[in-house]
Write an enzyme that holds these catalytic residues in place. Structure first.
Site, mmCIF file in Angstrom:
data_model
loop_
_atom_site.group_PDB
_atom_site.id
_atom_site.type_symbol
_atom_site.label_atom_id
_atom_site.label_comp_id
_atom_site.label_asym_id
_atom_site.label_seq_id
_atom_site.Cartn_x
_atom_site.Cartn_y
_atom_site.Cartn_z
ATOM 1 N N SER A 92 0.859 -1.182 0.000
ATOM 2 C CA SER A 92 0.000 0.000 0.000
ATOM 3 C C SER A 92 0.895 1.232 0.000
ATOM 4 O O SER A 92 1.953 1.237 0.623
ATOM 5 C CB SER A 92 -0.932 0.022 1.212
ATOM 6 O OG SER A 92 -0.182 0.077 2.414
ATOM 7 N N HIS B 294 -2.937 7.285 -4.169
ATOM 8 C CA HIS B 294 -2.945 6.092 -3.327
ATOM 9 C C HIS B 294 -2.953 4.865 -4.219
ATOM 10 O O HIS B 294 -3.586 4.858 -5.285
ATOM 11 C CB HIS B 294 -4.187 6.089 -2.432
ATOM 12 C CG HIS B 294 -4.551 4.742 -1.897
ATOM 13 N ND1 HIS B 294 -5.527 3.948 -2.474
ATOM 14 C CD2 HIS B 294 -4.062 4.022 -0.859
ATOM 15 C CE1 HIS B 294 -5.635 2.821 -1.797
ATOM 16 N NE2 HIS B 294 -4.754 2.829 -0.824
ATOM 17 N N ASN C 56 -2.883 0.350 -3.855
ATOM 18 C CA ASN C 56 -2.841 -0.839 -3.010
ATOM 19 C C ASN C 56 -3.064 -2.066 -3.868
ATOM 20 O O ASN C 56 -3.930 -2.067 -4.741
ATOM 21 C CB ASN C 56 -3.929 -0.765 -1.921
ATOM 22 C CG ASN C 56 -4.087 -2.067 -1.167
ATOM 23 O OD1 ASN C 56 -4.945 -2.874 -1.473
ATOM 24 N ND2 ASN C 56 -3.251 -2.259 -0.170
ATOM 25 N N ARG D 51 -3.193 -6.461 -3.125
ATOM 26 C CA ARG D 51 -3.177 -7.387 -1.994
ATOM 27 C C ARG D 51 -3.656 -8.770 -2.412
ATOM 28 O O ARG D 51 -4.418 -8.927 -3.370
ATOM 29 C CB ARG D 51 -4.038 -6.862 -0.842
ATOM 30 C CG ARG D 51 -5.475 -6.567 -1.253
ATOM 31 C CD ARG D 51 -6.208 -5.785 -0.179
ATOM 32 N NE ARG D 51 -7.567 -5.462 -0.582
ATOM 33 C CZ ARG D 51 -7.903 -4.392 -1.291
ATOM 34 N NH1 ARG D 51 -6.980 -3.533 -1.673
ATOM 35 N NH2 ARG D 51 -9.166 -4.173 -1.625
ATOM 36 N N HIS E 163 -21.330 11.334 4.126
ATOM 37 C CA HIS E 163 -21.705 12.432 5.014
ATOM 38 C C HIS E 163 -21.383 13.798 4.411
ATOM 39 O O HIS E 163 -21.908 14.814 4.864
ATOM 40 C CB HIS E 163 -20.997 12.281 6.370
ATOM 41 C CG HIS E 163 -19.503 12.324 6.315
ATOM 42 N ND1 HIS E 163 -18.752 11.281 5.832
ATOM 43 C CD2 HIS E 163 -18.614 13.294 6.653
ATOM 44 C CE1 HIS E 163 -17.461 11.597 5.909
ATOM 45 N NE2 HIS E 163 -17.359 12.813 6.398
#
Length: 300
Positions: free
Chosen positions: A89, A103, A105, A107, A168
């Site tokens: 990551s 970003h 990542n 896995r 939100h």
């Protein structure tokens, strides 16, 4: 064994990514912290106070053990299973507010029953959305995806829009990218396909980001633009603490806390009820933090 094969390849890719970012930054170098815990080990690599990069982290880990009750419920795993997980990551926070955050990542997760799957993705979080750069970024990701399956980009792009979203705030974290999870790697054909795909993404990651960083790293910026950068970083923190699956998995699997929270920016801020000026680039950016934008065909 597959788990050793994947872990070895991901560890090598971690080192390649760090070398590429060091060369591009031209000033700072990564510090390596090799950690070991009962569940496994990892290499946490951190670069700070660079010429273009304020903070970058590239993490590798290979961990395993009995599946905890919380993991079992979250991942719908049968009782009595052991797991192995490995991945890379990375997060990059730039100095210049005209350079985006990024970003990546990839896995791999394997159970003692033999079931296995891959996940990952790359996304871009500009402080100021540039439509041309967003289009180019998505074109690069689509090119990688299309090498493996032409269905990947449209499917994973929608997945990223839904995943990198702050309900939100009713806004996306940035201009998205691609995101995928639980892609079956149990049989040999799928394993080979997704193993190669995740490696290709990790290889493309520094190339894509360095191009964007090089384009904008020397641009002049004002104090107001720097303050906007810290506000946008605050949104990044909100997502990582409230919704990020990697953060939750790391904490629930008793991972290394310092490595889990390395994605956080060095400085962030929250201003009560901030309202951008009408017609400003800040207002324009907020208007573009929406799901389902076809960035590849977007017009400036």
């Amino acid at each position: 064994m597959r788990n050793n094969q994947v872990a070895s390849a991901y560890r090598n890719l971690q080192q390649q990514i760090c070398q590429a970012l060091e060369t591009a930054d031209g000033k700072a170098v990564f510090k390596t912290d090799h950690w070991e815990k009962a569940i496994g080990h990892g290499f946490t690599m951190v670069l700070t106070e660079g010429d273009a990069i304020e903070k970058a982290a590239v993490n590798f880990s290979a961990v395993g053990g009995p599946v905890s009750d919380r993991m079992r419920k979250a991942l719908h795993i049968d009782e009595g299973e052991d797991y192995f997980a490995t991945g890379i990551s990375s997060i990059i926070h730039p100095n210049n507010p005209h350079v985006p955050i990024t970003h990546m990542n990839v896995r791999y997760f394997e159970l003692s029953s033999g079931k296995a799957w891959f996940g990952g993705g790359i996304d871009l979080t500009p402080h100021y959305v540039d439509v041309e750069e967003a289009r180019w970024f998505h074109q690069q990701l689509k090119a990688v995806c299309d090498r493996f399956d032409v269905s990947f980009y449209p499917e994973y792009k929608v997945w990223a829009d839904d995943y990198f979203y702050l309900p939100h705030r009713e806004e996306t974290r940035g201009v998205g990218g691609i995101f995928f999870d639980h892609q079956d790697g149990t049989d040999e054909v799928n394993f080979d396909k997704f193993f190669a795909f995740t490696q290709a993404l990790a290889e493309a990651y520094p190339r894509i980001y360095v191009a964007l960083m090089s384009r904008n790293r020397k641009r002049a910026f004002s104090e107001q633009e720097k303050q906007w950068q810290t506000l946008r970083r605050g949104r990044y923190v909100e997502f990582n603490l409230l919704y990020d699956r990697g953060t939750k998995f790391g904490l629930e699997s008793n991972g290394r806390t310092e490595s889990i929270f390395l994605s956080m920016p060095p400085m962030a801020s929250w201003t009560y009820d901030f309202q951008p000026e009408k017609g400003s680039r800040e207002e324009e950016t907020l208007s573009l933090l929406k799901k389902d934008i076809d960035w590849i065909h977007a017009q400036n």
